[in-house]
Design a protein around this motif. Sequence first.
Motif, PDB file in Angstrom:
ATOM      1  N   TYR A  19      -4.496   3.997  -5.627  1.00 46.60           N
ATOM      2  CA  TYR A  19      -3.173   4.276  -6.166  1.00 46.60           C
ATOM      3  C   TYR A  19      -2.398   5.214  -5.240  1.00 46.60           C
ATOM      4  CZ  TYR A  19      -5.178   2.200 -10.346  1.00 46.60           C
ATOM      5  OH  TYR A  19      -5.780   1.330 -11.213  1.00 46.60           O
ATOM      6  N   PRO A  20      -1.063   5.187  -5.339  1.00 43.49           N
ATOM      7  CA  PRO A  20      -0.244   6.069  -4.494  1.00 43.49           C
ATOM      8  C   PRO A  20      -0.663   7.531  -4.615  1.00 43.49           C
ATOM      9  CG  PRO A  20       1.158   4.490  -5.631  1.00 43.49           C
ATOM     10  CD  PRO A  20      -0.223   4.327  -6.207  1.00 43.49           C
ATOM     11  N   GLY A  21      -0.747   8.187  -3.461  1.00 43.12           N
ATOM     12  CA  GLY A  21      -1.104   9.601  -3.440  1.00 43.12           C
ATOM     13  C   GLY A  21      -2.584   9.882  -3.363  1.00 43.12           C
ATOM     14  N   GLU A  22      -3.431   8.859  -3.482  1.00 45.97           N
ATOM     15  CA  GLU A  22      -4.871   9.067  -3.416  1.00 45.97           C
ATOM     16  C   GLU A  22      -5.357   9.086  -1.968  1.00 45.97           C
ATOM     17  OE1 GLU A  22      -6.387   7.181  -7.634  1.00 45.97           O
ATOM     18  OE2 GLU A  22      -6.519   5.943  -5.847  1.00 45.97           O
ATOM     19  N   PRO A  23      -6.426   9.818  -1.684  1.00 48.57           N
ATOM     20  CA  PRO A  23      -6.936   9.896  -0.314  1.00 48.57           C
ATOM     21  C   PRO A  23      -7.316   8.545   0.281  1.00 48.57           C
ATOM     22  CG  PRO A  23      -7.928  11.596  -1.685  1.00 48.57           C
ATOM     23  CD  PRO A  23      -7.163  10.699  -2.605  1.00 48.57           C
ATOM     24  N   MET A  24      -7.756   7.610  -0.555  1.00 49.77           N
ATOM     25  CA  MET A  24      -8.202   6.313  -0.035  1.00 49.77           C
ATOM     26  C   MET A  24      -7.067   5.314   0.132  1.00 49.77           C
ATOM     27  SD  MET A  24     -11.851   5.834  -2.059  1.00 49.77           S
ATOM     28  CE  MET A  24     -12.071   4.169  -1.450  1.00 49.77           C
TER      29      MET A  24
END
Length: 226
Positions: A19-24
């Motif tokens: 999801y947006p903003g996640e490290p992955m």
Amino acid sequence: MTDLVDGLAGRLVVSCQAYPGEPMRDPRTMSQVAQACVAGGAAAIRVQGLEDIRATVAVIDVPVIGLWKDGDEGVYITPTLRHALACAEAGAHIVAIDATSRPRPDGSTFAGIVRGLKERYPDVLVMADCGSVDDCVRAESDGADIIGTTLGGYTQDRNKTVGPDFEFAQEAIQACTRPVVVEGRVHTLEHAAAVMRLGAHAVCVGTAITHPSTITGWFAAAVRGS
């Protein structure tokens, strides 16, 4: 095309999305996760975003189901023909498209998107992301190659269940002649086996395999409650 669909029969599809903003949230990371899933036995990979599609197609040898999420409410899974064509151009073997009856941002229809995509890319298949049995039946009539229960519980048509919506899955399988891929809140081995016993063509698992934040949260909650 028949070979591609037949190759998914009785197999696992894995959704690799962050999801947006996640490290992955990075195409290379997602492509590496996809490689690991294929090594574990995934028969196809579902990915979101043009760069993720390109990166994943380049490193795996199983079909890629591509989609483009544009927005976060209403119809946002490959909502227009422009989005569908872009997924195909990026290399997706199957394009997943919201097949609900909800209004699209450009006023188009699912049937029109399928028709336009097939005209440009006749070998690319369409997976219809559905939220109700009516969606499934209509999507099949409109030319979808694969029916997905992806949106069950995420539209106004059905309540969101804890775990898979087994009733929806069974009704969709009985109502459709096209292969049905059961997707949505398949969180355990038992869930996956149960939907296959209902007669699903394949099962798609995402969060329980490829979303470490959620999986960690499950374990953290269990530890705190022990």
